[in-house]
Design an enzyme around this catalytic site. Structure first.
Site, PDB file in Angstrom:
ATOM      1  N   LYS A  85      -0.277  -0.449  -4.269  1.00  0.00           N
ATOM      2  CA  LYS A  85      -1.723  -0.230  -4.289  1.00  0.00           C
ATOM      3  C   LYS A  85      -2.032   1.181  -3.808  1.00  0.00           C
ATOM      4  O   LYS A  85      -1.408   1.663  -2.851  1.00  0.00           O
ATOM      5  CB  LYS A  85      -2.449  -1.255  -3.404  1.00  0.00           C
ATOM      6  CG  LYS A  85      -3.984  -1.094  -3.443  1.00  0.00           C
ATOM      7  CD  LYS A  85      -4.691  -2.259  -2.767  1.00  0.00           C
ATOM      8  CE  LYS A  85      -4.648  -2.191  -1.262  1.00  0.00           C
ATOM      9  NZ  LYS A  85      -5.400  -1.030  -0.710  1.00  0.00           N
TER      10      LYS A  85
ATOM     11  N   GLU B 200     -14.073  -2.602  -1.976  1.00  0.00           N
ATOM     12  CA  GLU B 200     -14.321  -2.773  -0.549  1.00  0.00           C
ATOM     13  C   GLU B 200     -15.694  -2.253  -0.163  1.00  0.00           C
ATOM     14  O   GLU B 200     -16.053  -1.118  -0.487  1.00  0.00           O
ATOM     15  CB  GLU B 200     -13.248  -2.068   0.279  1.00  0.00           C
ATOM     16  CG  GLU B 200     -13.446  -2.242   1.779  1.00  0.00           C
ATOM     17  CD  GLU B 200     -12.247  -1.851   2.616  1.00  0.00           C
ATOM     18  OE1 GLU B 200     -12.344  -1.937   3.860  1.00  0.00           O
ATOM     19  OE2 GLU B 200     -11.211  -1.461   2.048  1.00  0.00           O
TER      20      GLU B 200
ATOM     21  N   GLU C 243      -5.453   4.198  -3.400  1.00  0.00           N
ATOM     22  CA  GLU C 243      -6.893   4.387  -3.365  1.00  0.00           C
ATOM     23  C   GLU C 243      -7.330   5.464  -4.346  1.00  0.00           C
ATOM     24  O   GLU C 243      -6.578   6.394  -4.650  1.00  0.00           O
ATOM     25  CB  GLU C 243      -7.333   4.758  -1.945  1.00  0.00           C
ATOM     26  CG  GLU C 243      -7.050   3.674  -0.923  1.00  0.00           C
ATOM     27  CD  GLU C 243      -7.507   4.033   0.479  1.00  0.00           C
ATOM     28  OE1 GLU C 243      -7.310   3.198   1.386  1.00  0.00           O
ATOM     29  OE2 GLU C 243      -8.077   5.129   0.683  1.00  0.00           O
TER      30      GLU C 243
ATOM     31  N   ASP D  69       0.823  -1.204   0.000  1.00  0.00           N
ATOM     32  CA  ASP D  69       0.000   0.000   0.000  1.00  0.00           C
ATOM     33  C   ASP D  69       0.861   1.259   0.000  1.00  0.00           C
ATOM     34  O   ASP D  69       1.863   1.342   0.726  1.00  0.00           O
ATOM     35  CB  ASP D  69      -0.884   0.039   1.253  1.00  0.00           C
ATOM     36  CG  ASP D  69      -2.254  -0.551   1.023  1.00  0.00           C
ATOM     37  OD1 ASP D  69      -2.697  -0.619  -0.141  1.00  0.00           O
ATOM     38  OD2 ASP D  69      -2.908  -0.928   2.015  1.00  0.00           O
TER      39      ASP D  69
END
Length: 276
Positions: free
Chosen positions: A124, A193, A126, A94
């Site tokens: 990763k 998610e 967002e 992340d």
């Protein structure tokens, strides 16, 4: 299959093209978080396809109430340990809050450092449309990116906490646009998610890259859980997380037994001591 026939072995090392091939075959991808070498080696040996060194390390290992305080310096030692212990799984790291939002150049600088210092296979981040320029810059630099849509924990203050996303026609259309944007920018997979099952199924159908669900129902191309939720390490776990063991209770019992035996002098005994 005869008694002497072995199943077709999977790849010796999971790579980007294996993720796409799994989706094409309809083969589900299994993913868990890992934050250290011990658990990473166990999960890798269990056949995990993807290991995520998540910024959930902030909640799970560092005692923070959210992921927001996590830094790149927090992530790198954990990522290095996981990558070193892993022989097969695809290792994703992340990008923590504040390490990529300023734009493509910041995202690239952060990711280059992570790649050079950890041995990761992908990063990763967002966000959908808003993060597409970062994803494109990283992809152009040869760094694979996994996107993350739906409930995005780094934005929980804006979202009002951990709430299901993608409810209502407008929200569904935005989620679809975000998924298509990250795919077009070069993302190799996307985490969904806390998204309604039917919405996750639609996203999985319209994008060519694998979708990895967490609280997004059974129709995604794979599933991910925080390992401590999966293993029952704490007294509480999210509704979407099945507890496959109660390791927390077992560990507490082991610790209590150890305390008892130290205090009553039954440990160490002859078997666990050295003699001349």
């Amino acid at each position: 299959m005869s008694a002497h026939t072995s199943p077709t072995p999977g790849p010796k090392r999971v790579r980007v093209h294996h993720l796409a091939e799994a989706k094409a075959r309809g083969e589900k991808l299994a993913m868990l978080t890992a934050y250290d070498a011990v658990t990473a080696a166990i999960f890798d040996a269990a056949g995990m396809d993807i290991l995520l060194v998540g910024d959930s390390i902030g909640n799970v290992m560092h005692g923070h109430p959210t992921t927001i305080p996590v830094t790149v310096d927090d992530m790198i030692p954990a990522a290095r340990a996981v990558a070193r212990a892993t022989k097969r799984a695809f290792v994703v790291i992340d990008l923590p809050f504040g390490s990529y939002e300023a734009g493509p150049q910041q995202a690239l600088e952060t990711s280059v450092r992570i790649f050079k210092e950890t041995g990761a296979d992908a990063v990763k981040l967002e966000g959908g449309v808003r993060s597409a320029p970062q994803i494109r810059a990283l992809t152009d630099a040869g760094i694979p990116v996994v996107a993350h849509l739906g409930y995005t924990p780094q934005s929980e203050n804006l979202l009002g906490g951990p709430r299901v996303q993608g409810r209502g026609d407008a929200a569904v259309e935005q989620l679809a646009a975000d998924a298509q944007a990250v795919e077009e920018a070069g993302a190799v997979a996307v985490v969904l998610e806390m998204v309604p099952t039917d919405v996750a199924a639609r996203i999985t159908e319209i994008v060519r890259i694998p979708t990895i669900g967490i609280g997004a129902g059974p129709h995604c191309d794979g599933q991910v859980l925080v390992w401590t939720d999966m293993a029952g390490m704490t007294g509480w776990s999210p509704r979407f997380a099945r507890r496959y063991a109660e390791l927390g209770a077992a560990l507490q019992q082991a610790a209590e037994d150890y305390v008892t035996e130290v205090k009553d002098s039954s440990f160490p005994d002859e078997e666990h001591s050295f003699n001349k």
